[in-house]
Structures are given as C-alpha cells and as structure tokens.
Design an enzyme around this catalytic site. Structure first.
Site, PDB file in Angstrom:
ATOM      1  CD  GLU A 158      89.042 -72.177  64.101  1.00  0.00           C
ATOM      2  OE1 GLU A 158      88.804 -72.422  65.339  1.00  0.00           O
ATOM      3  OE2 GLU A 158      89.998 -71.645  63.507  1.00  0.00           O
ATOM      4  CD  GLU A 263      93.234 -68.849  59.751  1.00  0.00           C
ATOM      5  OE1 GLU A 263      93.719 -69.300  60.844  1.00  0.00           O
ATOM      6  OE2 GLU A 263      91.902 -68.681  59.782  1.00  0.00           O
TER       7      GLU A 263
HETATM    8  O1  9MR Z   1      95.958 -64.849  65.046  1.00  0.00           O
HETATM    9  C1  9MR Z   1      94.714 -64.568  65.707  1.00  0.00           C
HETATM   10  C2  9MR Z   1      95.201 -64.177  67.206  1.00  0.00           C
HETATM   11  O2  9MR Z   1      95.952 -63.049  67.155  1.00  0.00           O
HETATM   12  C3  9MR Z   1      94.051 -64.289  68.010  1.00  0.00           C
HETATM   13  O3  9MR Z   1      94.485 -63.955  69.204  1.00  0.00           O
HETATM   14  C4  9MR Z   1      93.420 -65.520  67.753  1.00  0.00           C
HETATM   15  C5  9MR Z   1      91.994 -65.514  68.970  1.00  0.00           C
HETATM   16  O4  9MR Z   1      91.639 -66.896  68.962  1.00  0.00           O
HETATM   17  O5  9MR Z   1      92.968 -65.693  66.707  1.00  0.00           O
HETATM   18  C6  9MR Z   1      93.960 -66.055  65.742  1.00  0.00           C
HETATM   19  O6  9MR Z   1      93.654 -66.145  64.520  1.00  0.00           O
HETATM   20  C7  9MR Z   1      92.938 -67.610  64.446  1.00  0.00           C
HETATM   21  C8  9MR Z   1      92.028 -67.427  63.275  1.00  0.00           C
HETATM   22  O7  9MR Z   1      91.282 -66.065  63.333  1.00  0.00           O
HETATM   23  C9  9MR Z   1      91.300 -68.618  63.038  1.00  0.00           C
HETATM   24  N1  9MR Z   1      92.013 -69.644  62.963  1.00  0.00           N
HETATM   25  C10 9MR Z   1      93.048 -70.081  64.106  1.00  0.00           C
HETATM   26  C11 9MR Z   1      93.951 -68.637  64.179  1.00  0.00           C
HETATM   27  C12 9MR Z   1      95.015 -68.887  65.073  1.00  0.00           C
HETATM   28  O8  9MR Z   1      94.509 -68.970  66.445  1.00  0.00           O
END
Ligand code: 9MR
Length: 374
Positions: A158, A263
């Site tokens: 990102e 994802e």
């Molecule tokens: O699913 C993840 C969630 O449990 C966390 O709280 C969050 C923190 O920012 O990150 C989520 O996963 C993310 C992933 O690592 C990167 N792309 C976006 C995902 C959804 O936010």
C-alpha cells in the site's frame, strides 16, 4: 487357482485406481489445481488450531495460506531488536505440515508498524540512513529466518494512492520513493529463492494501476527481482465492474509479472458515505443504515452475492494463465475484518464459508464449473 486370484486382485486394483483418478473434485483446491492456488488468511486462533471446525475447512479446501496479522512489523518486532516469532513460526509450520504454499505478509507497511521504527531515543524522527538501516535489519532478520520455507513475500504494501501518487507515509517522507527498491533489494539478498510481490488495494483504479505498472517497470530497470503484483481484492457488490477488474489483471500481466489476488472478500453491505453528519441522531441512523443485515442475509441479497462471487471466479478462471493464486481474506464470514469496517459491530457476509462453516452455494458452482470443463 492362484493365478486366477492374482489376476482378479490386479484387476480390482486397476479398477479402484481408475475410479480414484477419474473421481470428480469435491473441494476447491482439487477443482482449481490446474488453474491457480486457492488460499486463505489465517488468524491467530486458526494458526494454533483452536477451532476444529475452521481447521477442517482450511485443510480440506485450501492449498495456500497467509497470516492475517501476526507477521506485521509491530508484532514481529515490537521493540527495537526484540523479535517475537512464536505465532509466525507456528504459522509456517502449519503450512508445511499441510503442504501449503506459504506467503509472508508483509515486510514494509506504513500501518501496523511500531512507532519506534521512525523515532530515535529522544523521540525525534530518524534520519534517512537510520531508517534504511532499520528496514535492513528487520527484513533481513525476518526473511532469513524463513529462508526456503516462505515461498513468497508481500515486500511492500500500500505505498500508492488511488490517483497514482505516492502515499505520504513515514517511509516515503523520510526516505522518498527509494524505500521501495531498497526493501526489494534487502528481501532478495536475504532469500534469493523467494518470490517478491508488491501488494495494494483499489488496484483496479486507473491511476493507481498505472502507477503500480510504472513501479514494476522501474524495479525491473534497476535489475531488482519482482515476481508479482498482489491485487488485494477487497471488492463490493457493485464495484469494480468485471471489465475494470479484467483490465487491471491484463495491465499487471502485460508488465511481465504474475498476478495474485491476495485478500479477496466481497462485502454484501452498502459502502460508507464520506460525511456522516454532525448530529448524533443522524449518526445512529447512519449506523443502522450501514448494518442492514444484522439478523441474516435476505435470500435476494444472498443470491446476488453468490452470483457476484461466481462472476469473479469465472473471470479468474478465464484468466488463469495470468493468475498464480487467489487468496480469501479469512475463512468464514465471522472471521472477516469487514465486520468492523468502517465501524465496529457490522454483520457482513464477504467470504466463501458462512458463520456455521458451511460452504456457500458459489463454492459448489465453482467446483461444478471446473468439473464440466475438465
Ligand atoms: O484483516 C486485518 C485486520 O485484522 C487488522 O486489524 C488490520 C489492521 O490494519 O489489517 C487487516 O488486514 C489488512 C491487510 O493486512 C492489508 N490490506 C488491508 C487488510 C484489511 O484492512
């Protein structure tokens, strides 16, 4: 008599083998085996096999895994030089024990990075050189630990905004855009055999897609290894269009890298508004408007959701020469981060398995579709 018995036995063996090989696939990973890997993100409970029902679904249906949270820098290195590997070690072991392709997520991300990463002992922002050194230490320690075992890394996550400009993260502010090639260089040095990816969301937005393609080209021009672009795939019922998504798959593939859907989830809920209004009544009404299916998904919406997910999988299967892996961001609806986004307490239905661990109709459809094609 003995010869007859032997011949009969041999015939029976051949017959059984023929039945087994021609058996129609019953599960996702078998149905998709000639197309792409099918993966899921694992949360901490699943990594430690605390939930036997989820465990069954994971092992039966998927052949690739990624850790949803436990390999992010704030968990792996909460304090400078103090690493915590218990969860990540177990995650990698889980993948190996079940013959799964293991992806590491993620080395460099502005979010879920510990504060110390960017500040010195006096709380002042570190210099460019110091931050590069910290990146090097972190990446080298983590990637070397799983050398040869983690097959691919989300190296940078990102870094680009929807309009194609650089995200103004601490990494970008302190180092400039060079933080990306530097991260790829360190990761490759630590495990020359591992695949390396750039990963992002809203990956179908034209400006962002073009910027990612420019990034891939510039990494290649510098002689750096980049194997793939991770299209996160946090999608909705009405965005993006299939044509938009196809165009992005084509653009990344034309840049000469693998496409990975990393994802995937499809929210069944309405998208958020930007301005929620100032007064509390409006906010409460807005909350309810944003959580319309707290007591279950109406049949019509469930039908539309399954059709949307089915259309996406058809697109992926039709483009399986470009796509190396499709990973769902969680196992069941109850696991999904979407239930808390953009506000906590929503009930969403974005994944392939419902809250009772039951496969949704689209799972059968995907399997049947491939059965017919095979
Ligand atoms: O699913 C993840 C969630 O449990 C966390 O709280 C969050 C923190 O920012 O990150 C989520 O996963 C993310 C992933 O690592 C990167 N792309 C976006 C995902 C959804 O936010």
């Amino acid at each position: 008599m003995k010869t007859k018995l032997f011949l009969f036995g041999a015939y029976l063996l051949l017959f059984t083998q023929a039945c087994v090989t021609s058996k129609s696939p019953e599960v996702l990973k078998d149905a998709l085996k000639d197309k792409f890997l099918i993966g899921t993100a694992l949360n901490i409970g699943q990594i430690w096999e605390k939930d036997s029902l989820a465990d069954k679904v994971i092992k039966r249906q998927f052949d690739a895994i990624v850790a949803e949270n436990c390999m992010k820098s704030m968990y792996l290195q909460p304090k400078e030089g103090e690493f915590f590997f218990d969860d990540a070690d177990r995650f990698v072991e889980f993948g190996e024990q079940n013959n799964m392709f293991v992806t590491g997520h993620c080395l460099i991300w502005h979010s879920q990075a510990p504060d110390w990463f960017f500040t010195d002992d006096e709380g002042k922002e570190v210099s460019k050189e110091a931050l590069i050194e910290r990146m090097k230490d972190h990446i080298t320690t983590v990637v070397s630990r799983y050398k040869g075992r983690i097959k691919g890394w989300d190296v940078v996550n990102e870094a680009i905004l929807d309009d194609g400009s650089w995200r103004d993260s601490k990494f970008y502010k302190i180092i400039g855009e060079d933080f990306i090639p530097v991260a790829f260089e360190f990761a490759h040095a630590a495990d020359p055999g591992a695949e390396l990816y750039y990963n992002d969301y809203d990956e179908w937005h034209t400006g962002k897609c073009e910027a990612i393609v420019r990034l891939v080209n510039s990494l290649k021009e510098k002689g750096l290894r980049i194997d793939g672009v991770g299209m996160q795939g946090h999608l909705g019922m009405d965005y993006p269009s299939l044509d938009e998504y196809r165009a992005a798959i084509d653009a990344y593939s034309s840049a000469g890298v693998k496409v990975l859907v990393t994802e995937l989830d499809v929210s069944a809920l309405p998208s958020s508004r930007q301005n929620t209004g100032a007064n509390i009544a409006d906010t409460e009404a807005y909350r309810q408007e944003m959580n319309p299916y707290a007591n279950g998904l109406p049949d019509s919406v469930s039908f539309a959701w399954n059709r949307r997910m089915g259309d996406l999988f058809t697109l992926f299967i039709d483009n399986s020469d470009k796509i190396a892996r499709v990973t769902l961001w969680g196992v069941t609806d109850g696991d999904s981060w979407k239930n808390d986004f953009p506000m906590p307490g929503r009930t969403d239905y974005p994944l392939l398995f419902d809250r009772q661990y039951k496969a949704k109709p689209v799972v059968k459809e995907i399997i049947n579709k491939l059965r017919i094609k095979n």
